[in-house]
Design a protein around this motif. Sequence first.
Motif, PDB file in Angstrom:
ATOM      1  N   LEU A  44       0.964  -1.279   0.085  1.00  7.77           N
ATOM      2  CA  LEU A  44       0.037  -0.104  -0.177  1.00  7.77           C
ATOM      3  C   LEU A  44       0.599   1.126   0.022  1.00  7.77           C
ATOM      4  CD1 LEU A  44      -3.091  -1.344   2.524  1.00  7.77           C
ATOM      5  CD2 LEU A  44      -3.012  -0.695  -0.163  1.00  7.77           C
ATOM      6  N   ASP A  45       1.917   1.170   0.410  1.00  6.36           N
ATOM      7  CA  ASP A  45       2.961   2.324   0.513  1.00  6.36           C
ATOM      8  C   ASP A  45       3.567   2.692  -1.008  1.00  6.36           C
ATOM      9  OD1 ASP A  45       2.882   2.893   3.297  1.00  6.36           O
ATOM     10  OD2 ASP A  45       4.752   1.595   3.731  1.00  6.36           O
ATOM     11  N   SER A  46       3.333   1.549  -1.836  1.00  7.98           N
ATOM     12  CA  SER A  46       4.059   1.895  -3.127  1.00  7.98           C
ATOM     13  C   SER A  46       2.806   1.358  -4.140  1.00  7.98           C
ATOM     14  CB  SER A  46       5.416   1.471  -3.229  1.00  7.98           C
ATOM     15  OG  SER A  46       5.244  -0.159  -3.032  1.00  7.98           O
ATOM     16  N   ILE A  47       1.686   1.520  -4.231  1.00  9.89           N
ATOM     17  CA  ILE A  47       0.526   0.734  -4.957  1.00  9.89           C
ATOM     18  C   ILE A  47       0.796   1.301  -6.138  1.00  9.89           C
ATOM     19  CG2 ILE A  47      -1.300   2.381  -4.430  1.00  9.89           C
ATOM     20  CD1 ILE A  47      -2.910  -0.328  -4.373  1.00  9.89           C
ATOM     21  N   ARG A  48       0.726   0.297  -7.222  1.00  7.34           N
ATOM     22  CA  ARG A  48       1.030   0.695  -8.752  1.00  7.34           C
ATOM     23  C   ARG A  48       0.233  -0.343  -9.363  1.00  7.34           C
ATOM     24  NH1 ARG A  48       5.788  -0.289  -6.778  1.00  7.34           N
ATOM     25  NH2 ARG A  48       5.935  -2.180  -8.181  1.00  7.34           N
ATOM     26  N   PRO A  49      -0.140   0.006 -10.889  1.00 10.29           N
ATOM     27  CA  PRO A  49      -0.865  -1.021 -11.500  1.00 10.29           C
ATOM     28  C   PRO A  49      -0.277  -2.206 -11.560  1.00 10.29           C
ATOM     29  CG  PRO A  49      -0.952   1.166 -12.385  1.00 10.29           C
ATOM     30  CD  PRO A  49       0.003   1.338 -11.508  1.00 10.29           C
ATOM     31  N   ASP A  50       1.082  -2.411 -11.699  1.00  6.32           N
ATOM     32  CA  ASP A  50       1.800  -3.614 -11.888  1.00  6.32           C
ATOM     33  C   ASP A  50       1.841  -4.489 -10.582  1.00  6.32           C
ATOM     34  OD1 ASP A  50       3.670  -1.511 -10.768  1.00  6.32           O
ATOM     35  OD2 ASP A  50       5.313  -2.932 -11.259  1.00  6.32           O
ATOM     36  N   ASN A  51       1.332  -4.034  -9.290  1.00  4.35           N
ATOM     37  CA  ASN A  51       1.425  -4.772  -8.155  1.00  4.35           C
ATOM     38  C   ASN A  51       0.160  -4.997  -7.537  1.00  4.35           C
ATOM     39  OD1 ASN A  51       0.819  -2.221  -6.822  1.00  4.35           O
ATOM     40  ND2 ASN A  51       2.843  -2.363  -5.457  1.00  4.35           N
ATOM     41  N   ALA A  52      -1.012  -4.624  -8.355  1.00  2.00           N
ATOM     42  CA  ALA A  52      -2.539  -4.643  -8.017  1.00  2.00           C
ATOM     43  C   ALA A  52      -2.788  -6.246  -7.675  1.00  2.00           C
ATOM     44  CB  ALA A  52      -3.186  -3.930  -9.025  1.00  2.00           C
ATOM     45  N   ASP A  53      -2.247  -7.072  -8.442  1.00  2.00           N
ATOM     46  CA  ASP A  53      -2.570  -8.612  -8.516  1.00  2.00           C
ATOM     47  C   ASP A  53      -1.863  -9.121  -6.945  1.00  2.00           C
ATOM     48  OD1 ASP A  53      -4.390  -8.641 -10.648  1.00  2.00           O
ATOM     49  OD2 ASP A  53      -2.483  -9.339 -12.035  1.00  2.00           O
ATOM     50  N   THR A  54      -0.900  -8.718  -6.743  1.00  2.00           N
ATOM     51  CA  THR A  54      -0.134  -8.960  -5.601  1.00  2.00           C
ATOM     52  C   THR A  54      -1.016  -8.540  -4.392  1.00  2.00           C
ATOM     53  OG1 THR A  54       1.964  -8.896  -6.572  1.00  2.00           O
ATOM     54  CG2 THR A  54       1.872  -8.913  -4.265  1.00  2.00           C
ATOM     55  N   LEU A  55      -1.473  -7.359  -4.577  1.00  2.00           N
ATOM     56  CA  LEU A  55      -2.150  -6.728  -3.215  1.00  2.00           C
ATOM     57  C   LEU A  55      -3.523  -7.561  -3.278  1.00  2.00           C
ATOM     58  CD1 LEU A  55      -2.697  -4.717  -1.317  1.00  2.00           C
ATOM     59  CD2 LEU A  55      -3.526  -3.257  -3.005  1.00  2.00           C
ATOM     60  N   ARG A  56      -4.257  -7.946  -4.269  1.00  2.00           N
ATOM     61  CA  ARG A  56      -5.207  -8.633  -4.395  1.00  2.00           C
ATOM     62  C   ARG A  56      -5.039 -10.179  -3.490  1.00  2.00           C
ATOM     63  NH1 ARG A  56      -6.379  -8.058  -9.271  1.00  2.00           N
ATOM     64  NH2 ARG A  56      -7.545  -6.341  -9.154  1.00  2.00           N
ATOM     65  N   ARG A  57      -4.125 -10.665  -4.151  1.00  2.00           N
ATOM     66  CA  ARG A  57      -3.878 -12.183  -3.598  1.00  2.00           C
ATOM     67  C   ARG A  57      -3.626 -11.996  -1.893  1.00  2.00           C
ATOM     68  NH1 ARG A  57      -0.832 -12.385  -8.453  1.00  2.00           N
ATOM     69  NH2 ARG A  57       1.160 -12.035  -7.057  1.00  2.00           N
ATOM     70  N   GLU A  58      -3.007 -10.993  -1.687  1.00  2.00           N
ATOM     71  CA  GLU A  58      -2.661 -10.922  -0.304  1.00  2.00           C
ATOM     72  C   GLU A  58      -3.908 -10.653   0.628  1.00  2.00           C
ATOM     73  OE1 GLU A  58       0.184 -11.290   1.245  1.00  2.00           O
ATOM     74  OE2 GLU A  58       1.590 -11.273  -0.205  1.00  2.00           O
ATOM     75  N   LEU A  59      -4.738  -9.835  -0.061  1.00  2.00           N
ATOM     76  CA  LEU A  59      -6.270  -9.480   0.586  1.00  2.00           C
ATOM     77  C   LEU A  59      -6.849 -10.932   0.737  1.00  2.00           C
ATOM     78  CD1 LEU A  59      -6.916  -6.130  -0.785  1.00  2.00           C
ATOM     79  CD2 LEU A  59      -6.530  -6.769   1.746  1.00  2.00           C
ATOM     80  N   ASP A  60      -6.844 -11.703  -0.430  1.00  2.00           N
ATOM     81  CA  ASP A  60      -7.488 -12.991  -0.365  1.00  2.00           C
ATOM     82  C   ASP A  60      -6.879 -14.042   0.509  1.00  2.00           C
ATOM     83  OD1 ASP A  60      -9.145 -12.009  -2.690  1.00  2.00           O
ATOM     84  OD2 ASP A  60      -7.787 -13.148  -4.060  1.00  2.00           O
TER      85      ASP A  60
END
Length: 67
Positions: A44-60
């Motif tokens: 979240l400190d460096s959210i970008r379009p290229d790490n959105a999938d990683t963020l989604r997986r962590e939330l899942d």
Amino acid sequence: MAVRLPRARDDSWHQPSELARVLAELRTDHQLVADILRRLTELLDSIRPDNADTLRRELDGLAAIRD
């Protein structure tokens, strides 16, 4: 004035081995949640379009542990 709760009739879950197993599972879940929250904070400190999938997986992963 203290409230007295009725005593459970089935005290089998109070067995030390069962309690130890439950505590071990809680400890493991706590560590998993702490690790996911740390990674989420970093993402979240460096959210970008290229790490959105990683963020989604962590939330899942966090949602899966919660359920």
